[in-house]
Design an enzyme around this catalytic site. Structure first.
Site, PDB file in Angstrom:
ATOM      1  N   GLU A 128       0.846  -1.199   0.000  1.00  0.00           N
ATOM      2  CA  GLU A 128       0.000   0.000   0.000  1.00  0.00           C
ATOM      3  C   GLU A 128       0.880   1.247   0.000  1.00  0.00           C
ATOM      4  OE1 GLU A 128      -2.402   0.362   3.556  1.00  0.00           O
ATOM      5  OE2 GLU A 128      -3.517   2.071   2.771  1.00  0.00           O
TER       6      GLU A 128
ATOM      7  N   ASP B 262      -5.121   3.189  -1.469  1.00  0.00           N
ATOM      8  CA  ASP B 262      -6.022   3.722  -0.443  1.00  0.00           C
ATOM      9  C   ASP B 262      -6.401   5.112  -0.946  1.00  0.00           C
ATOM     10  OD1 ASP B 262      -6.666   5.443   1.827  1.00  0.00           O
ATOM     11  OD2 ASP B 262      -6.054   3.794   3.133  1.00  0.00           O
TER      12      ASP B 262
ATOM     13  N   ASP C 279      -5.347  12.525   4.775  1.00  0.00           N
ATOM     14  CA  ASP C 279      -5.749  11.127   4.968  1.00  0.00           C
ATOM     15  C   ASP C 279      -6.488  10.991   6.305  1.00  0.00           C
ATOM     16  OD1 ASP C 279      -5.811   8.344   4.588  1.00  0.00           O
ATOM     17  OD2 ASP C 279      -3.945   8.085   5.704  1.00  0.00           O
TER      18      ASP C 279
ATOM     19  N   ASP D 194      -9.306   9.633   7.131  1.00  0.00           N
ATOM     20  CA  ASP D 194     -10.017   8.386   7.398  1.00  0.00           C
ATOM     21  C   ASP D 194     -11.403   8.578   7.992  1.00  0.00           C
ATOM     22  OD1 ASP D 194      -8.271   6.153   6.495  1.00  0.00           O
ATOM     23  OD2 ASP D 194      -6.842   7.127   7.822  1.00  0.00           O
TER      24      ASP D 194
HETATM   25  C1  RNT Z   1      -2.535   4.232   6.892  1.00  0.00           C
HETATM   26  C2  RNT Z   1      -3.000   3.165   5.984  1.00  0.00           C
HETATM   27  C3  RNT Z   1      -3.231   1.828   6.627  1.00  0.00           C
HETATM   28  C4  RNT Z   1      -3.937   1.915   7.963  1.00  0.00           C
HETATM   29  C5  RNT Z   1      -4.434   0.596   8.493  1.00  0.00           C
HETATM   30  C6  RNT Z   1      -4.778   0.673   9.935  1.00  0.00           C
HETATM   31  O1  RNT Z   1      -2.490   5.447   6.320  1.00  0.00           O
HETATM   32  O2  RNT Z   1      -4.152   3.567   5.333  1.00  0.00           O
HETATM   33  O3  RNT Z   1      -3.895   1.004   5.749  1.00  0.00           O
HETATM   34  O4  RNT Z   1      -5.005   2.796   7.922  1.00  0.00           O
HETATM   35  O5  RNT Z   1      -3.535  -0.383   8.210  1.00  0.00           O
HETATM   36 ZN    ZN Z   2      -5.148   2.114   4.157  1.00  0.00          ZN
END
Ligand code: RNT
Ligand code: ZN
Length: 414
Positions: free
Chosen positions: A221, A255, A290, A292
């Site tokens: 990622e 992401d 980011d 979330d």
């Molecule tokens: C962090 C990434 C990662 C986390 C998780 C908890 O920026 O997005 O995926 O959010 O692994």
């Molecule tokens: Zn992530």
């Protein structure tokens, strides 16, 4: 309007809503355990690190595996669709006072989660946890110039491959194992290549752990920056994508919180599908960074779902949620986020993609615009309600009554 009337209206533009609902029941979406406890986990007492942050102090957070499982169960009972459990290594469950560090984790430390998943017919996805730990040295793990530190984290990655394979064997569903590190620098580095060479070598060493490629799907990622590591992130988009492209069996994971704010992952999905047999997604909602936030049924979420569907790639894209909001009821956050993605996918399945593509290929952009706008006013809510009915879950806001009750009776009593 009834579902039957809605169905007829969709049929006139060539959309079979029954088929869309049937398809939805097959698609699995990974539900992340970490929304339930603000990414805390059970293997340490320290703060959340790695450049990610939960904000908010809403009462009722899950503090034990039992509480987290109960909260997840409540959420699961309120949302339609097939779920896969997404775990982080930091959610290992130790019994009888046992404790092992992350480099020594074994399948048995996740046996309770396997039991949980099996009883609910869920597969499991997994994530090594390269953050919130005292061996994160100077914000570095797999890129550390300290070979002892780097070795510890490589061993952690290898342990996670073994655990991922165990999950796949136990559940009968392949396990997507995602590598994400927050390694980076707050200010201008003097060496941008060294950390990336070490990161490359570290992932190669992790993947040298033998595993069945049909059972474990390793991903890398990428990220643009994190809080505290604003100037440089080792696992950038170019790094991660190139790593996946040059390492057989390794998938890129995007992401949608990890890009510059005007970049969109919806456009990157078909770009990657032109090259990779399979890709993985973390679905989130970034606000200015980011952050979330809980996923909503908003434009870009819909657009990402449309790309997966119109590229005929529902079996090539691993869909996982990744958000964490500590300022609202955490069960409600799960339900809203999960249902938003379900809505986005169902909505995408209720579009006449072939007809729209034809208009594009005929350069008939006028009619394409007219039709795309017209579809926005179709009675999608009826189709959603029918899907919820067939899955025996409440639609509308009825589910929220359940969450309010659960909050009073369970969460606030913790
Ligand atoms: C962090 C990434 C990662 C986390 C998780 C908890 O920026 O997005 O995926 O959010 O692994
Ligand atoms: Zn992530």
């Amino acid at each position: 309007m009834s579902y039957q009337q809605a169905k007829q209206k969709y049929a006139k533009i060539g959309v079979d809503t029954d088929a869309a609902i049937a398809k939805m029941k097959e698609l699995s979406v990974s539900l992340h355990c970490w929304q339930g406890d603000d990414v805390t986990g059970f293997d340490h007492d320290g703060p959340l690190t790695g450049g990610i942050q939960t904000t908010g102090n809403y009462p009722g957070k899950a503090r034990t595996p039992e509480q987290l499982m109960a909260d997840m169960d409540k959420a699961i009972s309120l949302m339609p669709g097939k779920k896969k459990l997404n775990l982080h290594a930091s959610y290992a469950i130790f019994e009888d006072g046992e404790f092992v560090d992350r480099d020594k984790l074994e399948p048995k430390h996740f046996a309770k989660w396997v039991e949980f998943a099996k009883a609910r017919n869920m597969g499991i996805d997994f994530n090594p946890t390269f953050f919130s730990h005292d061996k994160v040295k100077d914000n570095l793990t797999l890129t550390s110039p300290d070979e002892e530190i780097r070795k510890f984290w490589i061993e952690h990655g290898k342990a996670c491959i073994r655990i991922s394979e165990y999950f796949a064997k136990e559940t009968g569903v392949p396990c997507v194992m995602n590598i994400w590190i927050g390694d980076g620098f707050k200010d201008i580095p003097a060496d941008r290549l060294g950390p990336r060479e070490r990161y490359k070598d570290s992932i190669e060493q992790i993947l040298s752990q033998p595993f069945d490629k049909t059972l474990v799907k390793p991903c890398v990622e990428s990220k643009v920056f994190g809080v505290g590591v604003e100037a440089y992130t080792a696992g950038s988009a170019e790094f991660s994508l190139t790593f996946a492209a040059t390492h057989d069996g390794c998938l890129p994971l995007m992401d949608n919180g990890h890009y510059h704010p005007t970049e969109v992952v919806s456009d990157k999905i078909p770009a990657l599908l032109a090259f990779f047999p399979e890709i993985a997604l973390h679905i989130t909602r970034p606000i200015r960074w980011d952050s979330d936030h809980v996923v909503l049924f908003d434009d870009e979420t819909r657009e990402m779902a449309k790309e997966i569907v119109r590229c005929n790639a529902t079996d090539r894209v691993y869909m996982a949620l990744d958000f964490f909001d500590a300022s609202i009821n955490r069960v409600s956050a799960w339900v809203v986020g999960f249902c938003s993605w379900q809505k986005a996918m169902l909505n995408a399945l209720c579009m006449p993609h072939e007809a729209l593509k034809k208009l594009q290929d005929e350069a008939n952009m006028t009619e394409l615009m007219v039709l795309q706008e017209d579809i926005k006013m179709y009675p999608f809510g009826e189709v959603w309600e029918e899907y919820c009915r067939q899955c025996n879950v409440p639609s509308g806001t009825e589910w929220f009554e359940e969450v309010k009750k659960y909050e009073q009776q369970v969460q606030l009593k913790r």
